[in-house]
Design a protein around this motif. Structure first.
Motif, PDB file in Angstrom:
ATOM      1  N   GLU A 114     -41.887  58.860 -70.820  1.00 34.74           N
ATOM      2  CA  GLU A 114     -40.880  59.256 -71.802  1.00 34.74           C
ATOM      3  C   GLU A 114     -41.473  59.432 -73.200  1.00 34.74           C
ATOM      4  O   GLU A 114     -40.763  59.828 -74.126  1.00 34.74           O
ATOM      5  CB  GLU A 114     -39.741  58.237 -71.811  1.00 34.74           C
ATOM      6  N   GLN A 115     -42.768  59.180 -73.336  1.00 36.78           N
ATOM      7  CA  GLN A 115     -43.430  59.336 -74.624  1.00 36.78           C
ATOM      8  C   GLN A 115     -44.326  60.574 -74.674  1.00 36.78           C
ATOM      9  O   GLN A 115     -44.489  61.174 -75.731  1.00 36.78           O
ATOM     10  CB  GLN A 115     -44.287  58.099 -74.934  1.00 36.78           C
ATOM     11  N   ARG A 116     -44.883  60.942 -73.521  1.00 35.22           N
ATOM     12  CA  ARG A 116     -45.850  62.040 -73.483  1.00 35.22           C
ATOM     13  C   ARG A 116     -45.248  63.265 -72.808  1.00 35.22           C
ATOM     14  O   ARG A 116     -44.935  63.242 -71.616  1.00 35.22           O
ATOM     15  CB  ARG A 116     -47.120  61.602 -72.739  1.00 35.22           C
ATOM     16  N   LYS A 117     -45.121  64.331 -73.562  1.00 31.36           N
ATOM     17  CA  LYS A 117     -44.535  65.559 -73.019  1.00 31.36           C
ATOM     18  C   LYS A 117     -45.370  66.149 -71.893  1.00 31.36           C
ATOM     19  O   LYS A 117     -44.840  66.819 -71.011  1.00 31.36           O
ATOM     20  CB  LYS A 117     -44.380  66.601 -74.136  1.00 31.36           C
ATOM     21  N   ASP A 118     -46.677  65.917 -71.955  1.00 33.44           N
ATOM     22  CA  ASP A 118     -47.559  66.528 -70.971  1.00 33.44           C
ATOM     23  C   ASP A 118     -47.837  65.607 -69.789  1.00 33.44           C
ATOM     24  O   ASP A 118     -48.738  65.869 -68.988  1.00 33.44           O
ATOM     25  CB  ASP A 118     -48.884  66.926 -71.626  1.00 33.44           C
ATOM     26  N   PHE A 119     -47.075  64.537 -69.624  1.00 36.10           N
ATOM     27  CA  PHE A 119     -47.331  63.590 -68.533  1.00 36.10           C
ATOM     28  C   PHE A 119     -47.115  64.293 -67.198  1.00 36.10           C
ATOM     29  O   PHE A 119     -46.027  64.800 -66.926  1.00 36.10           O
ATOM     30  CB  PHE A 119     -46.389  62.388 -68.659  1.00 36.10           C
ATOM     31  N   PRO A 120     -48.152  64.333 -66.334  1.00 38.09           N
ATOM     32  CA  PRO A 120     -48.089  65.215 -65.161  1.00 38.09           C
ATOM     33  C   PRO A 120     -47.588  64.552 -63.878  1.00 38.09           C
ATOM     34  O   PRO A 120     -47.979  64.944 -62.783  1.00 38.09           O
ATOM     35  CB  PRO A 120     -49.548  65.640 -65.004  1.00 38.09           C
ATOM     36  N   PHE A 121     -46.741  63.537 -63.997  1.00 41.34           N
ATOM     37  CA  PHE A 121     -46.246  62.821 -62.828  1.00 41.34           C
ATOM     38  C   PHE A 121     -44.733  62.657 -62.882  1.00 41.34           C
ATOM     39  O   PHE A 121     -44.151  62.515 -63.956  1.00 41.34           O
ATOM     40  CB  PHE A 121     -46.838  61.400 -62.755  1.00 41.34           C
ATOM     41  N   VAL A 122     -44.128  62.616 -61.703  1.00 46.11           N
ATOM     42  CA  VAL A 122     -42.810  62.028 -61.546  1.00 46.11           C
ATOM     43  C   VAL A 122     -43.038  60.524 -61.403  1.00 46.11           C
ATOM     44  O   VAL A 122     -44.007  60.096 -60.773  1.00 46.11           O
ATOM     45  CB  VAL A 122     -42.092  62.577 -60.295  1.00 46.11           C
ATOM     46  N   VAL A 123     -42.176  59.713 -62.006  1.00 47.15           N
ATOM     47  CA  VAL A 123     -42.320  58.257 -61.906  1.00 47.15           C
ATOM     48  C   VAL A 123     -41.100  57.680 -61.193  1.00 47.15           C
ATOM     49  O   VAL A 123     -39.955  57.942 -61.580  1.00 47.15           O
ATOM     50  CB  VAL A 123     -42.474  57.602 -63.288  1.00 47.15           C
ATOM     51  N   LEU A 124     -41.363  56.903 -60.140  1.00 45.41           N
ATOM     52  CA  LEU A 124     -40.324  56.177 -59.423  1.00 45.41           C
ATOM     53  C   LEU A 124     -40.483  54.695 -59.754  1.00 45.41           C
ATOM     54  O   LEU A 124     -41.545  54.113 -59.514  1.00 45.41           O
ATOM     55  CB  LEU A 124     -40.459  56.402 -57.918  1.00 45.41           C
ATOM     56  N   ALA A 125     -39.438  54.092 -60.332  1.00 44.46           N
ATOM     57  CA  ALA A 125     -39.524  52.704 -60.780  1.00 44.46           C
ATOM     58  C   ALA A 125     -38.300  51.914 -60.310  1.00 44.46           C
ATOM     59  O   ALA A 125     -37.264  51.913 -60.972  1.00 44.46           O
ATOM     60  CB  ALA A 125     -39.649  52.643 -62.299  1.00 44.46           C
ATOM     61  N   PRO A 126     -38.400  51.241 -59.169  1.00 44.66           N
ATOM     62  CA  PRO A 126     -37.304  50.363 -58.745  1.00 44.66           C
ATOM     63  C   PRO A 126     -37.297  49.090 -59.582  1.00 44.66           C
ATOM     64  O   PRO A 126     -38.299  48.740 -60.214  1.00 44.66           O
ATOM     65  CB  PRO A 126     -37.661  50.056 -57.281  1.00 44.66           C
ATOM     66  N   GLN A 127     -36.161  48.410 -59.584  1.00 50.36           N
ATOM     67  CA  GLN A 127     -36.065  47.128 -60.299  1.00 50.36           C
ATOM     68  C   GLN A 127     -35.811  46.006 -59.302  1.00 50.36           C
ATOM     69  O   GLN A 127     -34.848  46.047 -58.533  1.00 50.36           O
ATOM     70  CB  GLN A 127     -34.955  47.152 -61.345  1.00 50.36           C
ATOM     71  N   CYS A 128     -36.687  45.019 -59.329  1.00 44.96           N
ATOM     72  CA  CYS A 128     -36.544  43.871 -58.435  1.00 44.96           C
ATOM     73  C   CYS A 128     -35.406  42.977 -58.945  1.00 44.96           C
ATOM     74  O   CYS A 128     -35.371  42.639 -60.130  1.00 44.96           O
ATOM     75  CB  CYS A 128     -37.859  43.095 -58.403  1.00 44.96           C
ATOM     76  N   PRO A 129     -34.477  42.585 -58.079  1.00 39.78           N
ATOM     77  CA  PRO A 129     -33.388  41.703 -58.523  1.00 39.78           C
ATOM     78  C   PRO A 129     -33.921  40.353 -59.006  1.00 39.78           C
ATOM     79  O   PRO A 129     -34.991  39.900 -58.586  1.00 39.78           O
ATOM     80  CB  PRO A 129     -32.535  41.541 -57.258  1.00 39.78           C
ATOM     81  N   GLU A 130     -33.165  39.716 -59.862  1.00 39.15           N
ATOM     82  CA  GLU A 130     -33.540  38.413 -60.406  1.00 39.15           C
ATOM     83  C   GLU A 130     -33.776  37.407 -59.277  1.00 39.15           C
ATOM     84  O   GLU A 130     -33.011  37.332 -58.318  1.00 39.15           O
ATOM     85  CB  GLU A 130     -32.422  37.895 -61.327  1.00 39.15           C
ATOM     86  N   GLY A 131     -34.870  36.647 -59.383  1.00 42.19           N
ATOM     87  CA  GLY A 131     -35.160  35.610 -58.405  1.00 42.19           C
ATOM     88  C   GLY A 131     -35.800  36.108 -57.124  1.00 42.19           C
ATOM     89  O   GLY A 131     -36.117  35.312 -56.234  1.00 42.19           O
TER      90      GLY A 131
END
Length: 269
Positions: A114-131
């Motif tokens: 979200e900072q670099r306009k030329d970033f050449p990847f799709v990013v998949l970021a799941p969130q681990c539930p608490e605990g």
């Protein structure tokens, strides 16, 4: 005369029936043809409206009564093209667990995307539930990967895996369990579990591990043991020890060199 008139009426009705039946058959054939064509069409990507900046999608994925929410971040150029794109699966550390997806953007490839306009990847970021722990979630992570690969224009030969701290542990573990998905992995500040038996794809997989020299939480020796075990099996992992640094080494993700290295690697077949 009545007989002739009756014959004419009969012939007219017969002619009308013939053309109605013919028309019905043609219509039926058209329907069958359309259905047949549809059945042969491969799954198509979900469309994303063209954008001049990155596009962020948030969703929740369910698998076998488990739920996990996740972020997908697409570069602007993804939305403006029909090409397949490389993708990074990012597993965050324990401090970002919970139900607030904004936390997942605090550091890592999500922040960079979200900072670099030329970033050449799709990013998949799941969130681990608490605990909970990434090492208990290989099945849902692989199912999520399958779902994303089916829906979007992802180059399946250029899917990369990385994570830090607890996410670094998850990176090692998921790669050991399912090496067939990944072209390369980059675990940071981790405490890996050395497997009892090695998958050949894991041994030959491109790996670049990072660890702080003075990590007080997950000592350097843990990663050193994993790297040594891989090398004894014939692997050639890269290992970067960061002088005078502790456990918080997510700054590695701001380094262009890591992403350039990812792109030099394609999935082994």
């Amino acid at each position: 005369m009545k007989k002739i008139f009756s014959i004419i009426i009969f012939l007219v009705i017969l002619t009308l029936c013939y053309f109605v039946q013919k028309g019905f058959n043609v219509s039926e054939q058209k329907v069958i043809k359309i259905e047949h064509s549809s059945a042969l069409t491969p799954n198509t990507s979900e469309s994303i409206e063209p954008s001049d900046t990155f596009v962020e999608k948030r969703s929740t994925f369910t698998y076998n009564d488990q739920k996990i929410q996740y972020l997908l971040i697409f570069p602007a150029k993804y939305t403006q093209s029909k090409n397949q794109w490389p993708m990074i699966l990012f597993l965050h550390g324990s401090s970002l667990r919970g139900q607030n997806l904004d936390l997942v953007k605090k550091y890592g490839p999500t922040w960079v995307a979200e900072q670099r306009k030329d970033f050449p990847f799709v990013v998949l970021a799941p969130q681990c539930p608490e605990g909970e722990d990434w090492m208990n979630k290989p099945d849902i992570l692989v199912a999520l990967l399958d779902d994303v690969l089916k829906k979007y224009r992802i180059d399946q030969d250029r899917v990369y895996l990385t994570g830090t701290s607890r996410g670094g542990n998850g990176t090692w573990y998921l790669a050991c369990q399912h090496p067939e998905y990944f072209a390369a992995i980059a675990p940071l500040a981790s405490n890996p579990t050395i497997p009892n038996s090695w998958n050949k794809q894991m041994i030959t997989m491109p790996i670049w591990a990072f660890h702080g020299e003075k990590d007080p939480i997950l000592p350097l020796k843990n990663d050193e043991a994993m790297i040594s075990a891989l090398r004894m099996q014939g692997g050639t992992p890269r290992f970067t020890i960061l002088p005078d640094q502790g456990h918080e080494i997510a700054g590695v993700y701001k380094n262009h060199e890591l992403y350039d290295w990812f792109l030099t690697n394609n999935r082994q077949r």
